[in-house]
Scaffold this active site. Structure first.
Site, PDB file in Angstrom:
ATOM      1  N   ASP A  31       0.895  -1.256  -0.008  1.00 41.83           N
ATOM      2  CA  ASP A  31      -0.213  -0.230   0.014  1.00 41.83           C
ATOM      3  C   ASP A  31       0.876   1.353  -0.034  1.00 41.83           C
ATOM      4  OD1 ASP A  31      -3.386   0.173   0.755  1.00 41.83           O
ATOM      5  OD2 ASP A  31      -2.131   2.138   0.947  1.00 41.83           O
ATOM      6  N   THR A 122     -13.280  -3.103  -8.758  1.00 40.27           N
ATOM      7  CA  THR A 122     -14.420  -2.727  -9.651  1.00 40.27           C
ATOM      8  C   THR A 122     -14.111  -1.785 -10.620  1.00 40.27           C
ATOM      9  OG1 THR A 122     -15.838  -3.577  -7.908  1.00 40.27           O
ATOM     10  CG2 THR A 122     -16.952  -2.479  -9.668  1.00 40.27           C
ATOM     11  N   GLU A 155     -14.549  -8.801  -7.436  1.00 44.31           N
ATOM     12  CA  GLU A 155     -14.812  -9.340  -5.956  1.00 44.31           C
ATOM     13  C   GLU A 155     -16.155  -9.018  -5.442  1.00 44.31           C
ATOM     14  OE1 GLU A 155     -13.157 -11.334  -3.928  1.00 44.31           O
ATOM     15  OE2 GLU A 155     -14.633 -11.224  -2.793  1.00 44.31           O
ATOM     16  N   PHE A 156     -16.851  -9.864  -4.667  1.00 35.52           N
ATOM     17  CA  PHE A 156     -18.274 -10.007  -4.336  1.00 35.52           C
ATOM     18  C   PHE A 156     -18.341  -9.783  -2.887  1.00 35.52           C
ATOM     19  CE2 PHE A 156     -18.120 -11.665  -8.545  1.00 35.52           C
ATOM     20  CZ  PHE A 156     -18.957 -11.117  -9.223  1.00 35.52           C
ATOM     21  N   HIS A 258     -35.787  -5.669   2.184  1.00 37.07           N
ATOM     22  CA  HIS A 258     -35.789  -5.122   3.573  1.00 37.07           C
ATOM     23  C   HIS A 258     -35.916  -3.630   3.358  1.00 37.07           C
ATOM     24  CE1 HIS A 258     -35.178  -8.910   5.328  1.00 37.07           C
ATOM     25  NE2 HIS A 258     -34.288  -9.151   4.639  1.00 37.07           N
ATOM     26  N   CYS A 267     -19.997   0.536  -2.369  1.00 37.91           N
ATOM     27  CA  CYS A 267     -20.102  -0.108  -3.731  1.00 37.91           C
ATOM     28  C   CYS A 267     -21.430   0.362  -4.599  1.00 37.91           C
ATOM     29  CB  CYS A 267     -20.014  -1.317  -3.516  1.00 37.91           C
ATOM     30  SG  CYS A 267     -18.511  -2.215  -3.141  1.00 37.91           S
ATOM     31  N   ARG A 337     -18.726   5.203   3.988  1.00 33.19           N
ATOM     32  CA  ARG A 337     -18.777   5.953   2.862  1.00 33.19           C
ATOM     33  C   ARG A 337     -20.403   5.734   2.261  1.00 33.19           C
ATOM     34  NH1 ARG A 337     -13.793   2.577  -0.043  1.00 33.19           N
ATOM     35  NH2 ARG A 337     -14.486   1.186   1.458  1.00 33.19           N
TER      36      ARG A 337
HETATM   37  P1  NAD Z   1     -10.184   0.975   0.064  1.00 32.80           P
HETATM   38  O1  NAD Z   1     -10.277   2.520  -0.330  1.00 32.80           O
HETATM   39  O2  NAD Z   1     -10.462   0.674   1.151  1.00 32.80           O
HETATM   40  O3  NAD Z   1      -8.595   0.613  -0.465  1.00 32.80           O
HETATM   41  C1  NAD Z   1      -7.852   0.877  -1.400  1.00 32.80           C
HETATM   42  C2  NAD Z   1      -6.067   0.857  -1.014  1.00 32.80           C
HETATM   43  O4  NAD Z   1      -5.670   1.106  -2.168  1.00 32.80           O
HETATM   44  C3  NAD Z   1      -6.047   2.159   0.060  1.00 32.80           C
HETATM   45  O5  NAD Z   1      -5.475   1.510   1.326  1.00 32.80           O
HETATM   46  C4  NAD Z   1      -5.093   2.941  -0.815  1.00 32.80           C
HETATM   47  O6  NAD Z   1      -4.000   3.574  -0.084  1.00 32.80           O
HETATM   48  C5  NAD Z   1      -4.283   1.861  -1.831  1.00 32.80           C
HETATM   49  N1  NAD Z   1      -3.661   2.359  -2.920  1.00 32.80           N
HETATM   50  C6  NAD Z   1      -4.389   3.416  -3.662  1.00 32.80           C
HETATM   51  N2  NAD Z   1      -3.527   3.670  -4.866  1.00 32.80           N
HETATM   52  C7  NAD Z   1      -2.470   2.733  -4.478  1.00 32.80           C
HETATM   53  C8  NAD Z   1      -1.055   2.424  -5.376  1.00 32.80           C
HETATM   54  N3  NAD Z   1      -0.840   3.062  -6.437  1.00 32.80           N
HETATM   55  N4  NAD Z   1      -0.285   1.616  -4.773  1.00 32.80           N
HETATM   56  C9  NAD Z   1      -0.489   0.849  -3.553  1.00 32.80           C
HETATM   57  N5  NAD Z   1      -1.549   1.034  -2.775  1.00 32.80           N
HETATM   58  C10 NAD Z   1      -2.641   2.041  -3.394  1.00 32.80           C
HETATM   59  O7  NAD Z   1     -11.071   0.436  -1.282  1.00 32.80           O
HETATM   60  P2  NAD Z   1     -11.791  -1.005  -1.034  1.00 32.80           P
HETATM   61  O8  NAD Z   1     -13.124  -0.737  -0.332  1.00 32.80           O
HETATM   62  O9  NAD Z   1     -10.757  -1.856  -0.622  1.00 32.80           O
HETATM   63  O10 NAD Z   1     -12.187  -1.061  -2.663  1.00 32.80           O
HETATM   64  C11 NAD Z   1     -11.211  -1.568  -3.707  1.00 32.80           C
HETATM   65  C12 NAD Z   1     -11.812  -1.949  -4.809  1.00 32.80           C
HETATM   66  O11 NAD Z   1     -12.510  -3.096  -4.511  1.00 32.80           O
HETATM   67  C13 NAD Z   1     -12.917  -0.791  -5.453  1.00 32.80           C
HETATM   68  O12 NAD Z   1     -12.998  -0.865  -6.832  1.00 32.80           O
HETATM   69  C14 NAD Z   1     -14.308  -1.330  -4.781  1.00 32.80           C
HETATM   70  O13 NAD Z   1     -15.293  -1.023  -5.804  1.00 32.80           O
HETATM   71  C15 NAD Z   1     -13.977  -2.851  -4.861  1.00 32.80           C
HETATM   72  N6  NAD Z   1     -14.828  -3.331  -3.953  1.00 32.80           N
HETATM   73  C16 NAD Z   1     -15.178  -3.264  -2.942  1.00 32.80           C
HETATM   74  C17 NAD Z   1     -15.854  -3.896  -1.999  1.00 32.80           C
HETATM   75  C18 NAD Z   1     -16.127  -3.325  -0.591  1.00 32.80           C
HETATM   76  O14 NAD Z   1     -17.033  -3.950   0.183  1.00 32.80           O
HETATM   77  N7  NAD Z   1     -15.227  -2.529   0.201  1.00 32.80           N
HETATM   78  C19 NAD Z   1     -16.428  -5.091  -2.252  1.00 32.80           C
HETATM   79  C20 NAD Z   1     -16.118  -5.560  -3.675  1.00 32.80           C
HETATM   80  C21 NAD Z   1     -15.500  -4.794  -4.427  1.00 32.80           C
END
Ligand code: NAD
Length: 443
Positions: A31, A122, A155-156, A258, A267, A337
């Site tokens: 990260d 996503t 990812e789901f 619900h 998301c 969020r």
């Molecule tokens: P998040 O914001 O919690 O995490 C993203 C991370 O990526 C952060 O820690 C950020 O510092 C890091 N990052 C950004 N650019 C970087 C780089 N160049 N190098 C290294 N690290 C970097 O996001 P999230 O909720 O984990 O979501 C990530 C993706 O997964 C999104 O596209 C989201 O739509 C998708 N997704 C999320 C969920 C969910 O429930 N949160 C479920 C399915 C899919």
């Protein structure tokens, strides 16, 4: 055992990395937020996600999971590089791909050997091809022809049950045209493959579309029952009975029926907007998704109006104190969020109310997510502290500990006996028996 780099250590990257290590792979999570990496190295999990700390700890202990802020070190030695960075909404509703591009270009600047690059974030249909182009451009700059393949593996997982979801998925989607990449992905997920988890193998575009179509469908389903609930309220029907009977129909299914204050989270709001934008860009507008987005915004506003109406109509919120229980967009997470609680709190304050708020996990998040109304907020210590002296209680997130409130105690602490149950957790009779006026959604 496959060597894996996971780029981005947020909700998805950290859960994926930890669980892939638990499947027996060697995983290095990277990260660019050095503070986050630092705390992970010290064994501190930066997010609230039940069960995740144990998975991380046992895999770090076993030497299969490590954390770094240096992407070079992570990607150079890995056969598979997952991109799990954020794809937040841009101003026009599209997915902002700057972090994906940054990660892809970094990979192009680093790889020395054949690498499978996996889009776990996503991303809109067509992004996989752009990722390949970005990596290709960086390789060209280096004068290298290193082979690589791009795979879409959406990812789901759901926050709050992310570890269970990742380790017991309904399906694993692998979008790729490369047999070599598909084989490597099967190695990565071997533990699930042996468990006969359904694998959907398809091309890049279909895999990308599957994720958006799934999320948009769920958002439509929630919004549908919300609108039915609103009609039930006017027409004297009880939406919970309606939804229960509908859900018994196997073609409909009981989940996501619900009613409540509108969907939120990291998301659904952004993915519906991004999918709608993709539809418009392709000249194929998704009218149901467009309508859902608007209806969901209305639903959140409606909740503020419902509380105002319950307290006596226009102007009645001025000078009132509302106890707000639940700020996270759903239970078992600290994620706020696009939580409906944000719009509702802002709406209540705009109409003159002051708020006593409490959430079991999201208080730290709330301190900055609710900054615009901070002068009207009191951060309570627990649910009963929140209720103390308030003119109404609004239950916004259905945490387990809010399902079993001592209603007599709540009544004795409230200045006015108003209970707004915006998640339909309680039965009207039990709340009224405690001497409180009950306001649910759609009943
Ligand atoms: P998040 O914001 O919690 O995490 C993203 C991370 O990526 C952060 O820690 C950020 O510092 C890091 N990052 C950004 N650019 C970087 C780089 N160049 N190098 C290294 N690290 C970097 O996001 P999230 O909720 O984990 O979501 C990530 C993706 O997964 C999104 O596209 C989201 O739509 C998708 N997704 C999320 C969920 C969910 O429930 N949160 C479920 C399915 C899919």
């Amino acid at each position: 055992m496959t060597s894996i780099a996971v780029i981005g250590t947020g909700y998805v990257g950290l859960v994926s990395g930890a669980c892939l290590a638990d499947f027996g792979n060697t995983v290095i999570c990277v990260d660019n937020n050095a503070e986050k990496v630092d705390s992970l190295r010290r064994g501190i999990i930066p997010i609230f996600e039940p069960g995740l700390d144990a998975v991380v700890a046992r895999n770090v202990q076993a030497g299969r999971l490590a954390f770094t802020a240096g992407i070079d070190e992570a990607v150079k030695n890995s056969a598979v590089a997952f991109i799990a960075v954020g794809t937040p909404p841009a101003d026009d509703g599209s997915a902002d791909l700057r972090y994906v591009e940054e990660a892809a270009r970094s990979i192009g600047r680093i790889i020395e050997n054949y690498t499978v690059v996996v889009d776990k974030s996503t991303v809109p249909v067509g992004t996989g091809r752009r990722v390949a182009a970005w990596i290709g451009e960086e390789l060209d700059k280096r004068g290298r022809g290193t082979a690589f393949d791009v795979v879409s593996n959406p990812e789901f997982l759901r926050e709050g049950s992310a570890v269970q979801d990742f380790t017991h998925p309904d399906r694993v989607v692998i979008g790729s045209e490369s047999e070599r990449a598909r084989q490597l992905m099967k190695d990565v997920y071997r533990a699930l493959y042996l468990n006969e988890t359904p694998y959907i193998e398809t091309n890049l575009e279909s895999a990308e579309m599957i994720k958006y179509a799934s999320n948009a469908f769920l958002a439509v389903k929630i919004t549908f029952i919300n609108e039915v609930a609103n009609l039930c309220e006017k027409a004297g029907a009880n939406v919970q009975d309606v939804a229960k009977a509908m859900g018994r129909d196997g073609r409909i299914g009981a989940k996501f029926l619900h009613p409540g204050p509108g969907y939120g989270g990291s998301c659904f709001p952004k993915d519906t907007r991004a999918m709608a934008k993709t539809g418009r860009d392709h000249g194929e507008p998704l009218s149901i998704v467009e309508t859902t987005i608007r209806a969901n915004e209305r639903q959140k506003q409606r909740m503020t109006a419902k509380i105002e109406a319950g307290l006596g109509g226009p102007g009645s919120l001025a000078g009132k104190i509302i106890a707000v229980l639940g700020l996270a967009f759903k239970p078992n997470t600290d994620d706020m969020r696009e939580s409906p609680a944000i719009a509702i709190c802002e709406g209540l304050v705009r109409r003159g109310a002051k708020l006593r708020v409490w959430d079991p996990a999201a208080m730290k998040e709330a301190a900055w997510r609710l900054a615009s109304v901070k002068d009207s907020l009191f951060f309570a210590q627990d649910e009963y502290d929140a209720v103390k002296g308030a003119h109404a209680l609004a239950l916004l997130t259905e945490w387990n500990q809010f399902r079993n409130l001592n209603l007599v105690r709540v009544k004795s602490l409230l200045a006015l006996p108003c209970f707004f149950d915006l998640r339909n957790v309680y039965k009207r009779e039990e709340v009224e028996t405690a001497g409180l006026d009950y306001f649910g959604v759609g009943k």
